[in-house]
Scaffold this motif. Structure first.
Motif, PDB file in Angstrom:
ATOM      1  N   LEU A   1       0.353  -9.728   8.466  1.00  0.00           N
ATOM      2  CA  LEU A   1       1.108 -10.169   9.634  1.00  0.00           C
ATOM      3  C   LEU A   1       1.072 -11.693   9.756  1.00  0.00           C
ATOM      4  O   LEU A   1       2.088 -12.326  10.034  1.00  0.00           O
ATOM      5  N   GLN A   2      -0.091 -12.286   9.513  1.00  0.00           N
ATOM      6  CA  GLN A   2      -0.201 -13.751   9.552  1.00  0.00           C
ATOM      7  C   GLN A   2       0.703 -14.390   8.500  1.00  0.00           C
ATOM      8  O   GLN A   2       1.355 -15.409   8.764  1.00  0.00           O
ATOM      9  N   LEU A   3       0.767 -13.793   7.319  1.00  0.00           N
ATOM     10  CA  LEU A   3       1.626 -14.333   6.270  1.00  0.00           C
ATOM     11  C   LEU A   3       3.108 -14.198   6.631  1.00  0.00           C
ATOM     12  O   LEU A   3       3.888 -15.127   6.431  1.00  0.00           O
TER      13      LEU A   3
ATOM     14  N   ASP B   1       0.811  -1.218   0.000  1.00  0.00           N
ATOM     15  CA  ASP B   1       0.000   0.000   0.000  1.00  0.00           C
ATOM     16  C   ASP B   1       0.844   1.268   0.000  1.00  0.00           C
ATOM     17  O   ASP B   1       0.501   2.249  -0.647  1.00  0.00           O
ATOM     18  N   ALA B   2       1.944   1.268   0.747  1.00  0.00           N
ATOM     19  CA  ALA B   2       2.742   2.480   0.902  1.00  0.00           C
ATOM     20  C   ALA B   2       3.679   2.728  -0.277  1.00  0.00           C
ATOM     21  O   ALA B   2       3.864   3.854  -0.706  1.00  0.00           O
ATOM     22  N   THR B   3       4.275   1.645  -0.821  1.00  0.00           N
ATOM     23  CA  THR B   3       5.306   1.822  -1.838  1.00  0.00           C
ATOM     24  C   THR B   3       4.858   1.480  -3.258  1.00  0.00           C
ATOM     25  O   THR B   3       5.493   1.892  -4.213  1.00  0.00           O
ATOM     26  N   GLY B   4       3.801   0.677  -3.385  1.00  0.00           N
ATOM     27  CA  GLY B   4       3.358   0.231  -4.699  1.00  0.00           C
ATOM     28  C   GLY B   4       4.206  -0.889  -5.272  1.00  0.00           C
ATOM     29  O   GLY B   4       4.020  -1.314  -6.402  1.00  0.00           O
TER      30      GLY B   4
ATOM     31  N   ARG C   1      -9.433  -9.403  -3.087  1.00  0.00           N
ATOM     32  CA  ARG C   1      -9.705  -8.421  -2.032  1.00  0.00           C
ATOM     33  C   ARG C   1      -8.385  -7.902  -1.496  1.00  0.00           C
ATOM     34  O   ARG C   1      -7.352  -8.555  -1.585  1.00  0.00           O
ATOM     35  N   HIS C   2      -8.447  -6.761  -0.880  1.00  0.00           N
ATOM     36  CA  HIS C   2      -7.291  -6.145  -0.246  1.00  0.00           C
ATOM     37  C   HIS C   2      -6.866  -6.980   0.963  1.00  0.00           C
ATOM     38  O   HIS C   2      -7.719  -7.463   1.707  1.00  0.00           O
ATOM     39  N   LEU C   3      -5.551  -7.158   1.140  1.00  0.00           N
ATOM     40  CA  LEU C   3      -5.054  -7.825   2.348  1.00  0.00           C
ATOM     41  C   LEU C   3      -5.002  -6.807   3.480  1.00  0.00           C
ATOM     42  O   LEU C   3      -4.423  -5.731   3.323  1.00  0.00           O
ATOM     43  N   SER C   4      -5.576  -7.160   4.608  1.00  0.00           N
ATOM     44  CA  SER C   4      -5.523  -6.274   5.769  1.00  0.00           C
ATOM     45  C   SER C   4      -4.144  -6.383   6.413  1.00  0.00           C
ATOM     46  O   SER C   4      -3.417  -7.361   6.193  1.00  0.00           O
TER      47      SER C   4
ATOM     48  N   ALA D   1      -0.293 -22.155   3.797  1.00  0.00           N
ATOM     49  CA  ALA D   1      -0.399 -20.715   4.067  1.00  0.00           C
ATOM     50  C   ALA D   1      -1.856 -20.341   4.355  1.00  0.00           C
ATOM     51  O   ALA D   1      -2.776 -20.973   3.837  1.00  0.00           O
ATOM     52  N   PRO D   2      -2.063 -19.324   5.187  1.00  0.00           N
ATOM     53  CA  PRO D   2      -3.436 -18.882   5.471  1.00  0.00           C
ATOM     54  C   PRO D   2      -4.188 -18.564   4.177  1.00  0.00           C
ATOM     55  O   PRO D   2      -3.611 -18.044   3.229  1.00  0.00           O
ATOM     56  N   ASP D   3      -5.458 -18.904   4.157  1.00  0.00           N
ATOM     57  CA  ASP D   3      -6.299 -18.691   2.979  1.00  0.00           C
ATOM     58  C   ASP D   3      -7.186 -17.480   3.209  1.00  0.00           C
ATOM     59  O   ASP D   3      -8.051 -17.497   4.072  1.00  0.00           O
TER      60      ASP D   3
END
Length: 122
Positions: free
Chosen positions: A93-95, A33-36, A85-88, A78-80
């Motif tokens: 953090l979970q990843l 989000d911050a750097t693209g 959708r946007h990753l929160s 890995a978490p599904d």
């Protein structure tokens, strides 16, 4: 990973684990989000399977495929979060934890905000 690569060029490429075993096909690419900068890829692990998120750093684009430096079993566990959708921040953090990746540095806190010039810190 090279940061000058168009993230759209990754979509459709085969993804391989650290041993060269095919994981699946890159379905989507997620940007920071911050750097693209491209940060995560969602890899479709099979015809009726789900997408597994893999880190693009320290993965490498070599030949026609994305080479991910993790075992296929870890990637498939890995978490599904679904795709499209946007990753929160919590999901990211979970990843990071799942792949035992050091967390990126937090933005520098501005501690002097609102302090008048010449005042000593308490």
């Amino acid at each position: 990973m090279q940061t000058d690569i168009d993230p759209r060029s990754l979509i459709g490429r085969k993804a391989y684990d650290r041993n060269g075993h095919k994981i699946g096909t890159v379905d989507e690419v997620y940007l920071d989000d911050a750097t693209g900068v491209p940060e995560w890829a969602a890899v479709r692990t099979g015809l009726f399977s789900r997408d597994a998120f893999v880190p693009l750093e320290p993965s490498e684009l070599a030949g026609d495929g994305l080479h991910v430096p993790y075992e296929r079993a870890l990637i498939k566990e890995a978490p599904d979060f679904g795709v499209g959708r946007h990753l929160s921040p919590e999901q990211e953090l979970q990843l990071y934890r799942h792949y035992s990746i050091s967390l990126p540095p937090a933005p520098h806190e501005v501690r002097d905000f609102g302090r008048l010039a010449g005042q000593d810190e308490a």
